[in-house]
Write an enzyme that holds these catalytic residues in place. Structure first.
Site, PDB file in Angstrom:
ATOM      1  N   SER A  46      33.472 -49.892  72.738  1.00 37.95           N
ATOM      2  CA  SER A  46      32.749 -49.347  73.890  1.00 37.95           C
ATOM      3  C   SER A  46      33.670 -48.490  74.746  1.00 37.95           C
ATOM      4  CB  SER A  46      32.114 -50.457  74.713  1.00 37.95           C
ATOM      5  OG  SER A  46      33.099 -51.322  75.223  1.00 37.95           O
ATOM      6  N   GLU A  47      34.932 -48.898  74.919  1.00 38.42           N
ATOM      7  CA  GLU A  47      35.903 -48.075  75.634  1.00 38.42           C
ATOM      8  C   GLU A  47      37.286 -48.207  75.009  1.00 38.42           C
ATOM      9  OE1 GLU A  47      32.767 -47.630  78.422  1.00 38.42           O
ATOM     10  OE2 GLU A  47      33.564 -49.514  77.713  1.00 38.42           O
ATOM     11  N   THR A  48      38.005 -47.110  75.104  1.00 35.36           N
ATOM     12  CA  THR A  48      39.433 -47.070  74.780  1.00 35.36           C
ATOM     13  C   THR A  48      40.132 -46.609  76.044  1.00 35.36           C
ATOM     14  OG1 THR A  48      39.051 -46.584  72.451  1.00 35.36           O
ATOM     15  CG2 THR A  48      41.215 -46.033  73.335  1.00 35.36           C
TER      16      THR A  48
END
Length: 134
Positions: A46-48
């Site tokens: 979902s996020e880096t």
């Protein structure tokens, strides 16, 4: 190109649970946005979160690290679990001597992840009051 990458399961003490985020430690300055986006797409979480020694162009102090977040398709303004994941990596693996790590972000201002009781970390996120329909 070699990058130091961590995957952190936020909001959980057990592996393979919680909310995963990748954290990429950049050696020097920011890579081009196109490269950051490609790395985030490759991780497909979902996020880096990307952490760089060079702060972003937002509000900052000289000691702040830069922090930005990307989904597989776009950069986002703020990511709480990505911020905690980045703080975990810095405080546990990079600078275990610190009690807190300040981050300068482009759109969310200055954020700080602090050690709390035991193994817990805390972060105060900016208030984004609800607005009526546009």
């Amino acid at each position: 190109m070699q990058l130091r990458v961590f995957q952190v399961d936020v909001f959980s003490a057990a592996p393979f649970s919680g909310n995963p985020a990748a954290v990429v430690l950049l050696e020097d300055d920011w890579l081009p946005d196109k490269v950051l986006q490609a790395v985030a797409a490759e991780h497909n979480l979902s996020e880096t979160a990307f952490v760089a020694p060079a702060p972003t162009d937002g509000p900052r102090a000289a000691t702040d690290l830069g922090l930005r977040w990307f989904t597989p398709t776009t950069e986002v303004d703020l990511c709480g679990h990505g911020t905690l994941a980045a703080g975990h990596v810095v405080l546990r693996h990079v600078r275990p001597d610190l009690r807190a790590v300040p981050f300068a972000t482009r759109r969310a201002g200055r954020l700080e992840v602090r050690r709390a009781d035991g193994d817990r970390l805390t972060v105060a996120l900016p208030l984004d009051p609800p607005r009526g329909p546009a």
